[in-house]
Structure formats: structure tokens, C-alpha cells
Design a protein around this motif. Structure first.
Motif, mmCIF file in Angstrom:
data_model
loop_
_atom_site.group_PDB
_atom_site.id
_atom_site.type_symbol
_atom_site.label_atom_id
_atom_site.label_comp_id
_atom_site.label_asym_id
_atom_site.label_seq_id
_atom_site.Cartn_x
_atom_site.Cartn_y
_atom_site.Cartn_z
ATOM 1 N N LEU A 51 0.852 -1.183 -0.186
ATOM 2 C CA LEU A 51 0.065 0.051 0.052
ATOM 3 C C LEU A 51 0.767 1.238 -0.104
ATOM 4 O O LEU A 51 1.751 1.507 1.014
ATOM 5 C CB LEU A 51 -0.778 0.019 1.321
ATOM 6 C CG LEU A 51 -1.978 1.118 1.521
ATOM 7 C CD1 LEU A 51 -2.960 1.336 0.079
ATOM 8 C CD2 LEU A 51 -2.661 1.189 2.588
ATOM 9 N N LEU A 52 0.556 1.960 -1.042
ATOM 10 C CA LEU A 52 1.563 3.221 -1.244
ATOM 11 C C LEU A 52 0.722 4.507 -1.440
ATOM 12 O O LEU A 52 -0.106 4.100 -2.752
ATOM 13 C CB LEU A 52 2.635 3.097 -2.250
ATOM 14 C CG LEU A 52 3.722 4.185 -2.739
ATOM 15 C CD1 LEU A 52 4.266 4.242 -1.244
ATOM 16 C CD2 LEU A 52 4.491 3.946 -3.828
ATOM 17 N N TYR A 53 0.594 5.320 -0.840
ATOM 18 C CA TYR A 53 -0.473 6.341 -1.040
ATOM 19 C C TYR A 53 -0.132 7.430 -0.381
ATOM 20 O O TYR A 53 0.790 7.636 0.196
ATOM 21 C CB TYR A 53 -1.963 5.997 -0.238
ATOM 22 C CG TYR A 53 -1.742 5.862 1.206
ATOM 23 C CD1 TYR A 53 -2.005 7.043 2.211
ATOM 24 C CD2 TYR A 53 -1.165 4.650 1.860
ATOM 25 C CE1 TYR A 53 -2.077 6.860 3.462
ATOM 26 C CE2 TYR A 53 -1.064 4.571 3.138
ATOM 27 C CZ TYR A 53 -1.620 5.683 4.076
ATOM 28 O OH TYR A 53 -1.410 5.591 5.411
ATOM 29 N N LEU A 54 -0.707 8.871 -0.868
ATOM 30 C CA LEU A 54 -0.407 10.144 -0.307
ATOM 31 C C LEU A 54 -1.245 10.473 0.739
ATOM 32 O O LEU A 54 -2.361 10.395 0.997
ATOM 33 C CB LEU A 54 -0.741 11.115 -1.564
ATOM 34 C CG LEU A 54 0.104 11.097 -2.918
ATOM 35 C CD1 LEU A 54 -0.214 12.099 -3.852
ATOM 36 C CD2 LEU A 54 1.485 10.916 -2.519
ATOM 37 N N SER A 55 -0.478 11.270 1.602
ATOM 38 C CA SER A 55 -0.974 11.584 3.000
ATOM 39 C C SER A 55 -1.060 13.073 2.870
ATOM 40 O O SER A 55 -0.953 13.808 1.931
ATOM 41 C CB SER A 55 -0.413 10.814 4.120
ATOM 42 O OG SER A 55 -0.970 11.278 5.394
ATOM 43 N N ALA A 56 -1.153 13.735 4.404
ATOM 44 C CA ALA A 56 -1.221 14.973 4.397
ATOM 45 C C ALA A 56 0.041 15.779 3.612
ATOM 46 O O ALA A 56 1.258 15.334 3.776
ATOM 47 C CB ALA A 56 -1.407 15.511 5.859
ATOM 48 N N GLY A 57 -0.079 17.066 3.365
ATOM 49 C CA GLY A 57 0.940 17.565 2.550
ATOM 50 C C GLY A 57 1.850 17.126 1.194
ATOM 51 O O GLY A 57 2.724 17.152 0.915
ATOM 52 N N GLY A 58 0.872 16.068 0.803
ATOM 53 C CA GLY A 58 1.347 15.414 -0.328
ATOM 54 C C GLY A 58 2.642 14.231 -0.119
ATOM 55 O O GLY A 58 3.053 13.893 -0.852
ATOM 56 N N GLU A 59 2.777 13.908 1.229
ATOM 57 C CA GLU A 59 3.873 13.063 1.705
ATOM 58 C C GLU A 59 3.213 11.692 1.534
ATOM 59 O O GLU A 59 2.003 11.282 1.570
ATOM 60 C CB GLU A 59 4.223 13.343 2.973
ATOM 61 C CG GLU A 59 5.053 14.635 3.233
ATOM 62 C CD GLU A 59 5.497 14.941 4.624
ATOM 63 O OE1 GLU A 59 6.120 13.828 5.263
ATOM 64 O OE2 GLU A 59 5.467 15.841 5.519
ATOM 65 N N THR A 60 4.404 10.845 1.045
ATOM 66 C CA THR A 60 3.651 9.340 0.848
ATOM 67 C C THR A 60 3.816 8.560 2.243
ATOM 68 O O THR A 60 4.706 8.678 3.264
ATOM 69 C CB THR A 60 5.090 8.785 -0.077
ATOM 70 O OG1 THR A 60 5.084 9.448 -1.195
ATOM 71 C CG2 THR A 60 4.722 7.150 -0.193
ATOM 72 N N ALA A 61 3.178 7.664 2.353
ATOM 73 C CA ALA A 61 2.859 6.898 3.580
ATOM 74 C C ALA A 61 2.677 5.424 2.833
ATOM 75 O O ALA A 61 2.408 5.229 1.922
ATOM 76 C CB ALA A 61 1.592 7.186 4.201
ATOM 77 N N HIS A 62 3.082 4.496 3.981
ATOM 78 C CA HIS A 62 3.061 3.006 3.440
ATOM 79 C C HIS A 62 2.235 2.214 4.312
ATOM 80 O O HIS A 62 1.750 2.655 5.493
ATOM 81 C CB HIS A 62 4.499 2.606 3.597
ATOM 82 C CG HIS A 62 5.534 3.432 2.808
ATOM 83 N ND1 HIS A 62 5.739 2.914 1.451
ATOM 84 C CD2 HIS A 62 6.034 4.585 2.898
ATOM 85 C CE1 HIS A 62 6.859 3.781 0.985
ATOM 86 N NE2 HIS A 62 6.733 4.981 1.860
ATOM 87 N N GLY A 63 2.113 0.857 3.919
ATOM 88 C CA GLY A 63 1.277 -0.151 4.693
ATOM 89 C C GLY A 63 1.191 -1.219 3.662
ATOM 90 O O GLY A 63 1.711 -1.331 2.614
#
Length: 633
Positions: A381-393
Motif C-alpha cells: 500500500l503506497l498512498y499520499l497523505s497530508a502535505g502530499g507526503e507518501t505513506a506506506h502499509g
């Protein structure tokens, strides 16, 4: 307050979240052995094996295809230095095979015992009830054990490096720093290296790599700190030619570097990726120097682990153990590489990999009791979070061959503890319990998790309760946008620090969640700060801020202080002997929600501590949690 469970009795077993499964809660928590501290010595492979049925960790030896238990009845090998332990035993080969001895830290009294392997004679070589020991390292030329010593003295806790002789003599090697970690000797015994740091720094924020020369009596004659800056060192090793090598994140990732005696530093060839998780424990080995300039290296890419042999000069690389996705505790006898590995179908196994042919055999460990066709497999799981930063899972779709559905499933979010830790794409039967019943599961590596480089790990500094929560909410939006889940049926759970993220998400998420579970979760970080131990004494300040200069943060980020904003039903699980998250925290949180008219349920265990261990209780947690969620489906 008990919540009515009438709605959980609905008979629509084809509705996702209500699928029937023969994979019971007892199956999901049926504990299998876990392993640590692999080492090769005296012509054998040794490791520490935790046996849930006995509730103790035992030193094991494998030789010529035969495995035997070394630790005698009535003892268990487990260190509690820094509370997280590690490095609980080492092997001291004798001049002749019958003289081989094992030094181990006994769990009950935290003292070092010396055991003759053949005669099984046992001798206690430390007698300091107020001391603990860990990070054991054998000093073979001098027949002694090097260790991190933790002294619990009136009003303070001190740490130092010591040498304990097989004759029970004791010598202090280094003291004065707040913390010590990972002592290691060169093969000839002339050099000693270790990691140290001082408060308020943490083992993954800023540490020092120390190199010392030893005289014939094993005393330090000269010591220098390897030049460094804002970096964290871990897992030092000496090459056959006495070159000191160590993982450091000065380049942005934990990768191996070589440090000459005159201070020159050279990065060894490899991937720009973390070659280790955060060093919570002593005695971890996720990389290894072999002969002829070869390295054995493990690293993570996108959360998935890899293992390879790599040549230090030519950068030639040979990938190994392709079916596994996490590797730790590497060691070698010169003919084979050994490691503890895990995969999507196996939670832990000891592997032997022939260094010449690459042939792999499994010495220990079993696959899941679920057939392969029933296993939910992790998807990156690779997605955009707040501020356009990348998060994982990792995302797990529902999986049950007896059920089909065309509608999007409910989602259960797992928030890992630590919080400077990580989840991995390996078998977790708790996840399978939920996917078998029609839940999709997302296991989040929110910003601040390890395995994605220093910058990602540091994102939680000052941002705990905000950054991780942003990633939780963004994951829901991402999966809903992909039509992978039903956004009206989102649940969330977490334990310890993950429980804190869960409760903070309820504060910020409004009506986003249908129900939640907190397992011994932090509800008031200021209360946690008041009772924590020395190793984590500055952790809360690093995660949130100084309560003296930024008191408003502790109000804004306290689920207890913000309880009136929570409208989501919550089930709590708490051990009444928990000395980390005190039961009073959970009691206050339950009372606050109850007073506000929020449906709440509390389950306590009189004999459990921080982290439940009894299988019956673990199964009860899953069963109660499932019934609670089904009340709100």
C-alpha cells in the motif's frame, strides 16, 4: 458498561464481516515458537527459542542434523536490560569439545550463569540482585563474557560495559555514558567496539561508535570515538583484518560503512535502503561480513525484505531466499549462511543457505495451519497523505473459499506499537482471523515507522498523535477511492502506542469509524511519561514536545482530555498488572466515554501485564472484539 449485542446475532452469514470460518480465535492465537540470537560456535548452530507452551526461552543447539535443548529445567534465558533485552547468551568453546560452555542471563534474577554443555554443570558468575545483564559477547582469548550492565540503584539507573570472567571476576570496561549497546570484539581480541549515547538522544536518533584497544589483560588502553554527527550507528563488526564496520544512517539509510583507524570512512556498496530496523534490542544481526570481501546483507524495499550476498569490491550480488520477506539474526560457519526468516505463509523459520550453491533448507519453523488457498496475501500500500507526503502499509483483501461477495468489504485498520517500529508482510494469524470473516485489513506503516529511511522515521518527531493520524485517515480515503472497501464500515484497532494512535484517530475522525478497539493503549501521554523507564525517559518529549514549554500539545493530543470529541463505540482490553500503561489510564478513559454517552465496553485480565501472553486471553480478545464490531456493522 456492557453494550447490547443483539445486532451481532444476524443470520446473514454471506455479508462481509459475518462470514463463518472454521479458523477459530484459538487457531489464530495458537502460539508457535519464535527464535532469536542465532550464532555459530564450537561447530554448531545455537539460538534462543521461545516456547509459548512453557512460557520461557531456551538455548538450543543444532549439530549434524540433531537439535537439543541446552537450558536446564527451571531456568530461562532472557535479558531485561533496557526492558527489551537481547543478547541473552553467548558460547565459550573450550580447548576441547567437552569444555564448551554457555553463558546466559537467567530470566528470573537477571544474573549470568555459566553452563557446561556436556556435563550440564551450572555456575552463577554474577551475584548482584540489583543488576541486570544483556548484550553478551564472548571474549574467547581471555575466557570471559562482555556485557551491558544495568544497575538499579537508589534513585537512579546506571549503565556500563563490564567483563565477567568464568571465575566470576568482574572488570568495568567503560562507564560514564547514559547507554551502551552491542559490544563486539575483533577475532584476535585486541580491539573492542560498542555503541553509546547520552540523553536526550535515542538509539535511533544520535549515537556514538566507539573503538578501543585492549591490552593483554583485557583492559582498555586507548579509546576513540569514530567521527560522526547527526546519525545513529548500530551493529558494529570487525573484519578479519580488524577494520571496523558498522551500519549508520548518515546517508539517509542504515547501510554498512567501513571506518579505518585514522578516521577515514567508506560506504560499502549496496542499496539505498534500510539494512536494519530500529535497535530496540541488543544482539541483532541483519548484516554480516564473510570471507573474501563478501557481505551477507538484508534490507527492506517498500516494506519487503530481501537477502543477498554482495561483494564489497566488485558489487556483484546474489539474491537468496526469494520466497521470504523478512530476515534477521544472520550468522555463518563459513560453509552456510543461517538466518531467521518469515514469509506470507510462515511467521518465523530458521534457514540454512549453502554459500556455494545457494541451496536452502529449513531447520525450524512451520507454515500456517490455513491452506495456501485460504491465506490473505499482503499487497503493498503506497498512498499520499497530508502535505502530499507518501505513506506506506500492507492491504489484505478478505479471503474465504466458502464465501463470495460483490460488495466492498468493511475495513479494519491495524496501527502498530512502538511507535518507532514497523509491521511486515509476513504471516500474522490475527490478520487471517479477520480476513476469513470478510474484513479487509490494512496494516499501516505510518510516517515515523522504520524501514523507509531516516527522514521517514524522523517524521514522528514532535508529531505523534497528528502525523500518524493523518496517515490513518488518508489510508481510508485512498482505499475508498479505489473502491477496495466500504467507507461506511471502517473499524480501527491498536495496542500500546498503536492504541494511542487509534484513540487519537477517533478524536480527529469524527464519524469516520464505526467502532474501535484499544489494547492497553495510551490514553494520556503525560501519565505515561511520568512512569516510563530510563531507556524511554526522553521518548515522549521527542514524540510530542517538552511539557514545560509546550503544555498545550499534551492537552490537544490527549485522548483523555479530548474525550468529549469521541463519538465512536470503543472496546478496551487491559491487563491489571500493566506497569507501562497503568490500568488507571484505561479506567479513566472508559469512565469519560461512558459519561459522554458513548457505547463502551471494558475487558480486564487480572494476571496480564503490558502485552498479553496467555493464549486463552488472546483468543478471548479476538472473540470479544469481533462480537463488538458486529454490533455496529
Amino acid at each position: 458498561m456492557n453494550v447490547p449485542r443483539g445486532s451481532s446475532a444476524r443470520s446473514d452469514s454471506h455479508q462481509p464481516g459475518r462470514w463463518a470460518s472454521e479458523f477459530s480465535a484459538a487457531d489464530a492465537v495458537a502460539a508457535t515458537a519464535d527464535y532469536s540470537d542465532l550464532c555459530c560456535a564450537d561447530g554448531a548452530l545455537w539460538w534462543l527459542e521461545f516456547r509459548p507452551s512453557q512460557g520461557r526461552s531456551l538455548v538450543m543447539r543444532w549439530r549434524d542434523g540433531q537439535t537439543e535443548t541446552i537450558t536446564p529445567q527451571g531456568y530461562a534465558a532472557r535479558s531485561r536490560v533496557y526492558e527489551y533485552g537481547g543478547g541473552s547468551f553467548c558460547v565459550i568453546p573450550g580447548e576441547y569439545e567437552p569444555d564448551c560452555q554457555v553463558a546466559f542471563v537467567n530470566e528470573a534474577d537477571q544474573q549470568i550463569y555459566l553452563q557446561s554443555v556436556v556435563a550440564r554443570q551450572l555456575h552463577k558468575i554474577t551475584r548482584h540482585p540489583e543488576y541486570r545483564y544483556g548484550g553478551l559477547c564472548a571474549d574467547l582469548p581471555r575466557r570471559r563474557v562482555l556485557a551491558v550492565e544495568e544497575a538499579h540503584l537508589p534513585g537512579r539507573v546506571e549503565h556500563r560495559l563490564v567483563a565477567i570472567g568464568v571465575d566470576a571476576s568482574r572488570q568495568v570496561l567503560a562507564e560514564g555514558a547514559d547507554f551502551y549497546h552491542s559490544p563486539v570484539l575483533s577475532d584476535d581480541g585486541s580491539l573492542l567496539a560498542w555503541i553509546e549515547w547520552d540523553r536526550p538522544h535515542l538509539s535511533w536518533t544520535r549515537t556514538r561508535l566507539m573503538r578501543a584497544e585492549l591490552d593483554a589483560q583485557g583492559r582498555i588502553s586507548r579509546v576513540i570515538a569514530v567521527p560522526g554527527g547527526e546519525e545513529a550507528f548500530q551493529q558494529p563488526q570487525f573484519s578479519a583484518s580488524n577494520t571496523l564496520c558498522c551500519l549508520t544512517d548518515r546517508s539517509g539509510y542504515w547501510v554498512p560503512w567501513a571506518f579505518s583507524a585514522n578516521g577515514d570512512a567508506v560506504r560499502l556498496p549496496g542499496h539505498a535502503a534500510d539494512h536494519a530496523p530500529a535497535p530496540w534490542q541488543q544482539g541483532t544481526n541483519t548484516w554480516l561480513m564473510l570471507g573474501n570481501d563478501w557481505l551477507a546483507l538484508s534490507w527492506t524495499d517498500g516494506g519487503y525484505g530481501h537477502l543477498a550476498l554482495r561483494h564489497a569490491r566488485t558489487s556483484e550480488e546474489r539474491l537468496l531466499a526469494h520466497d521470504y520477506s523478512r530476515f534477521r539474526s544472520l550468522c555463518s560457519d563459513g560453509r552456510a549462511l543461517y538466518c531467521i526468516a518469515a514469509s506470507a505463509s510462515c511467521s518465523a523459520a530458521i534457514l540454512r543457505i549453502d554459500l556455494t550453491s545457494g541451496a536452502l533448507s529449513r531447520l525450524r519453523g512451520d507454515d500456517s495451519s490455513l491452506p495456501a488457498s485460504e491465506l490473505a496475501r499482503p499487497e503493498r500500500l503506497l498512498y499520499l497523505s497530508a502535505g502530499g507526503e507518501t505513506a506506506h502499509g500492507f492491504f489484505y483483501a478478505p479471503r474465504n473459499s466458502q464465501q463470495t461477495s460483490t460488495q466492498p468489504p468493511p475495513l479494519l485498520i491495524f496501527t502498530h506499537g512502538g511507535p518507532t517500529s514497523a509491521c511486515y508482510p509476513v504471516l500474522d494469524n490475527r490478520i487471517q482471523f479477520w480476513t476469513q470473516r470478510g474484513f479487509a485489513v490494512v496494516d499501516l506503516n505510518y510516517r515515523g515507522s522504520t524501514g523507509y529511511g531516516r527522514a521517514y522515521r524522523q517524521r514522528l518527531q514532535g508529531g505523534w498523535g497528528v502525523v500518524d493520524v493523518e496517515d490513518v485517515l488518508a489510508a481510508v480515503e485512498h482505499l475508498a477511492g479505489k473502491q477496495r472497501i466500504d467507507p461506511r464500515q471502517v473499524f480501527i484497532r491498536g495496542s500500546s502506542a498503536g492504541g494511542y494512535t487509534t484513540l487519537c484517530a477517533l478524536v480527529a475522525g469524527g464519524n469516520r469509524f464505526r467502532a474501535a478497539a484499544s489494547l492497553y493503549g495510551v490514553s494520556d501521554p503525560l501519565q505515561l511519561r511520568a512512569v516510563t523507564h530510563k531507556f524511554e525517559a526522553d521518548y515522549i518529549d521527542w514524540l510530542i514536545g517538552d511539557p514545560d514549554t509546550q503544555p498545550e500539545r499534551y492537552v490537544e493530543r490527549s485522548p483523555l482530555a479530548q474525550a468529549e470529541r469521541i463519538r465512536t463505540p470503543v472496546i478496551f482490553f487491559q491487563g491489571l498488572r500493566d506497569a507501562v500503561v497503568l490500568p488507571s489510564q484505561t479506567e479513566q478513559m472508559v469512565a469519560a466515554l461512558d459519561d459522554n454517552g458513548v457505547p463502551v465496553h471494558s475487558v480486564t485480565f487480572a494476571d496480564e501485564r503490558h502485552g498479553f501472553r496467555k493464549a486463552a486471553h488472546l483468543a478471548q480478545v479476538l472473540e470479544e472484539e469481533l462480537a463488538f464490531y458486529r454490533s455496529w456493522l
